[in-house]
Design an enzyme around this catalytic site. Structure first.
Site, short mmCIF file in Angstrom:
data_model
loop_
_atom_site.label_atom_id
_atom_site.label_comp_id
_atom_site.label_asym_id
_atom_site.label_seq_id
_atom_site.Cartn_x
_atom_site.Cartn_y
_atom_site.Cartn_z
N HIS A 139 76.43 -13.67 22.99
CA HIS A 139 77.13 -13.82 24.26
C HIS A 139 78.63 -14.08 24.08
CE1 HIS A 139 76.27 -18.09 23.64
NE2 HIS A 139 77.35 -18.32 24.38
N HIS B 192 78.19 -16.24 16.11
CA HIS B 192 79.39 -16.34 16.95
C HIS B 192 80.68 -16.37 16.12
CE1 HIS B 192 76.43 -17.07 19.91
NE2 HIS B 192 76.29 -18.35 19.71
N ASP C 288 64.11 -21.19 30.24
CA ASP C 288 65.39 -21.90 30.39
C ASP C 288 66.58 -20.94 30.47
OD1 ASP C 288 67.01 -24.43 30.16
OD2 ASP C 288 67.69 -23.41 28.35
P1 NAP Z 1 61.83 -21.16 27.01
O1 NAP Z 1 62.49 -22.01 28.02
O2 NAP Z 1 60.83 -21.78 26.07
O3 NAP Z 1 61.10 -19.97 27.80
C1 NAP Z 1 60.23 -19.08 27.18
C2 NAP Z 1 59.74 -18.07 28.20
O4 NAP Z 1 58.86 -17.15 27.55
C3 NAP Z 1 58.95 -18.68 29.37
O5 NAP Z 1 59.23 -17.94 30.53
C4 NAP Z 1 57.51 -18.48 28.92
O6 NAP Z 1 56.69 -18.51 30.06
C5 NAP Z 1 57.62 -17.10 28.27
N1 NAP Z 1 56.55 -16.84 27.28
C6 NAP Z 1 56.19 -17.65 26.25
N2 NAP Z 1 55.17 -17.08 25.57
C7 NAP Z 1 54.89 -15.90 26.19
C8 NAP Z 1 53.93 -14.86 25.96
N3 NAP Z 1 53.02 -14.91 24.97
N4 NAP Z 1 53.94 -13.81 26.79
C9 NAP Z 1 54.82 -13.74 27.83
N5 NAP Z 1 55.76 -14.68 28.08
C10 NAP Z 1 55.77 -15.75 27.28
O7 NAP Z 1 62.87 -20.40 26.07
P2 NAP Z 1 64.42 -20.11 26.39
O8 NAP Z 1 65.20 -21.31 26.07
O9 NAP Z 1 64.55 -19.50 27.74
O10 NAP Z 1 64.77 -19.04 25.25
C11 NAP Z 1 64.38 -17.69 25.32
C12 NAP Z 1 65.05 -16.92 24.17
O11 NAP Z 1 66.46 -17.00 24.32
C13 NAP Z 1 64.75 -17.49 22.78
O12 NAP Z 1 64.75 -16.43 21.84
C14 NAP Z 1 65.95 -18.39 22.51
O13 NAP Z 1 66.21 -18.55 21.13
C15 NAP Z 1 67.05 -17.57 23.16
N6 NAP Z 1 68.24 -18.34 23.57
C16 NAP Z 1 68.11 -19.37 24.46
C17 NAP Z 1 69.23 -20.07 24.84
C18 NAP Z 1 69.14 -21.20 25.84
O14 NAP Z 1 70.19 -21.76 26.17
N7 NAP Z 1 67.98 -21.53 26.35
C19 NAP Z 1 70.49 -19.73 24.32
C20 NAP Z 1 70.58 -18.66 23.44
C21 NAP Z 1 69.44 -17.98 23.08
P3 NAP Z 1 55.10 -18.80 29.94
O15 NAP Z 1 54.95 -20.01 29.08
O16 NAP Z 1 54.63 -18.96 31.34
O17 NAP Z 1 54.52 -17.59 29.29
#
Ligand code: NAP
Length: 484
Positions: free
Chosen positions: A178, A240, A21
């Site tokens: 951020h 933040h 995401d």
């Molecule tokens: P997400 O949508 O659940 O995406 C997770 C990603 O990690 C997917 O691409 C997933 O793809 C990959 N992944 C999961 N397990 C894996 C593994 N064992 N090996 C390799 N890749 C793996 O999470 P997100 O919302 O993007 O968040 C990512 C990080 O950013 C987190 O730490 C979150 O706390 C932080 N964050 C997110 C936001 C936001 O708005 N989304 C804001 C601030 C911070 P596969 O399942 O295909 O492996």
């Protein structure tokens, strides 16, 4: 005015979690904007990495959709998007297994900046760091970028720092908050340290109090399960709001350089007094006829997690002793706004007599939306009839002051990723800073847990719980109105 774009050095950027995401909403559209601005070199490469079995073309197609969905309409030029996509690649990799690592090593080039963005759950940070090292993919010049949350308490933050430190020096680790990439937040430093006007007044002798507000209109949305384990204190205040507090309160750093700035921020956090329980209010939004309550959104009918916090922080140092910093943040409030307001004291003596009323200078820094700065000053009400005073805003809304150039202001993620490539850590949190912030917030959260504290309900679309208004009232002050 034409903004200056200085291209960065050639780089290979690997985004672990490249299909997630955050990558789709922020990181990849942000990189596309930097490509369009001419800041990204034509040879630079972005490699998405995740477990999913995609090939490079499928990944490009996903990124094309993400750019179209999450970029501003007039940013989307099909030819530019296609040219940008040519710089992308993908590797299917398992952070916890052997799959994909040799392929990733094969894709990396020598002699360019290598950066690795850990846009995955924090539980995978240590695994990825270790495998980058074991597979000899990262070298002593490589950089890693880690996302929030950085731990959920002091102990877990220390453990994460330790895991990363096994394979990377502190100078290679970029912990993202951020908020620090936002234009107005950096402007805070420009205002304080680029003008002679404010700094002499920037202390407890002239400042009555400071309010930092980060209000959201959205609820927990689809993130209910994640948010319910965290709450507003961990999700917003520890990072933040504390970063904003540091930038407002810190002493002038000797230079605008990473350790100069971060040393000063750390001193502020270490000077924070423990929060008096009478000066902290937790809240949870309640149901209305048309909207569900927090507990329904979070999927736990008995949840005691807070969607709102207001607190009074006191800094025990020479500059700020006696000046309260009021922090508040919450979801489903009446407007979406992030604002820092420096409320100055009354003039020592009113020559206009008691009828002139009470007038105060307030410097308001709006972080979002309508980024800008307003100074409330007191003037004479125009017209005959004696000396009546009114407050008027001296307003500098960036969009108006900068015209078309305001359109080109990079979003926080764009700026921060380019800083990683440039090797500039100034706007990233250092390990000891994060730990100090947890050391201050941990006792507050532990106190709630020990007392089984139940958050106070507040109406959706309101300014927060009544108790937060009362907290200010008892101090003889008032919250500023929450408005866009
Ligand atoms: P997400 O949508 O659940 O995406 C997770 C990603 O990690 C997917 O691409 C997933 O793809 C990959 N992944 C999961 N397990 C894996 C593994 N064992 N090996 C390799 N890749 C793996 O999470 P997100 O919302 O993007 O968040 C990512 C990080 O950013 C987190 O730490 C979150 O706390 C932080 N964050 C997110 C936001 C936001 O708005 N989304 C804001 C601030 C911070 P596969 O399942 O295909 O492996």
């Amino acid at each position: 005015m034409v903004s200056r774009v200085i291209p960065v050095d050639d780089f290979d950027l690997v985004i672990f979690g490249g299909t997630g995401d955050l990558a789709r909403r922020k990181i990849l559209p942000g990189l596309y904007r930097r490509y369009c601005s001419g800041q990204m070199p034509d040879q630079a490469r972005i490699i998405g990495a995740a477990r999913g079995d995609h090939d490079a073309d499928e990944f490009r197609s996903m990124v094309r959709d993400a750019i179209k969905e999450f970029s501003k309409k007039n940013d989307c030029d099909d030819d530019k998007i296609e040219a940008f996509l040519k710089q992308l690649d993908f590797v299917s990799i398992d952070a916890r297994g052997d799959k994909g690592w040799p392929e990733l090593k094969g894709l990396m080039r020598d002699g360019v900046v290598k950066a690795f963005y850990f846009s995955v759950a924090p539980s995978l940070f240590g695994d990825i760091a270790e495998r980058l090292h074991l597979n000899e993919i990262a070298d002593a010049q490589s950089r890693i970028v880690v996302e929030k949350p950085f731990g959920r308490d002091l102990e877990s933050a220390k453990a994460l720092n330790k895991d990363l430190a096994k394979h990377f020096e502190e100078t290679q680790i970029y912990r993202i908050d951020h908020y620090l990439g936002k234009e107005t937040v950096q402007n805070l430093m420009a205002i304080r340290f680029g003008n002679i006007l404010f700094e002499p007044l920037w202390n407890s002798q002239y400042v009555d109090h400071i309010q930092i507000t980060v209000a959201e209109t959205v609820g927990v949305g689809g993130r209910g399960e994640y948010y319910d384990k965290s709450g507003a204190m961990r999700d917003m205040v520890q990072n933040h709001l504390m970063q904003l507090l540091c930038l407002i309160a810190m002493e002038p750093p000797a230079r605008f350089e990473p350790d100069s700035v971060r040393d000063e921020k750390l001193k502020v956090i270490r000077a924070l007094e423990p929060v008096d329980p009478h000066h902290i209010v937790r809240g949870q939004y309640a149901a209305t006829e048309s909207e569900a309550d927090y507990r329904t959104d979070a999927g736990d009918p008995r949840s005691r997690t807070e969607s709102y916090v207001a607190l009074r922080a006191m800094i025990s140092n020479w500059r700020w002793a006696g000046t309260p910093f009021y922090l508040r943040t919450g979801k489903k409030l009446k407007a979406r706004t992030s604002e820092i307001a420096v409320v100055f004291k009354d003039a020592p003596h009113s020559i206009f007599g008691p009828d002139a009323g009470r007038h105060r200078n307030i410097l308001s820094i709006r972080v979002q939306p309508n980024e800008g700065i307003t100074m409330q000053v007191t003037i004479k009400e125009p017209g005959p009839g004696g000396m009546r005073l009114i407050d008027v805003p001296l307003d500098m809304t960036f969009a108006e002051a900068l015209g078309e150039e305001a359109e080109d202001i990079p979003d926080a993620y764009e700026r921060l990723i380019m800083d990683v490539i440039r090797g500039n850590q100034t706007l990233f949190m250092r390990g000891d800073e994060v730990e100090a912030a947890w050391a201050w917030t941990d006792p507050i959260i532990q106190g709630w847990e020990l007392r089984n504290d139940v958050p106070k309900p507040y109406d959706v679309g309101s300014s927060g719980p009544e108790d937060a208004l009362m907290m200010m009232h008892r101090d003889g002050r008032r919250w500023r109105e929450i408005k866009e």
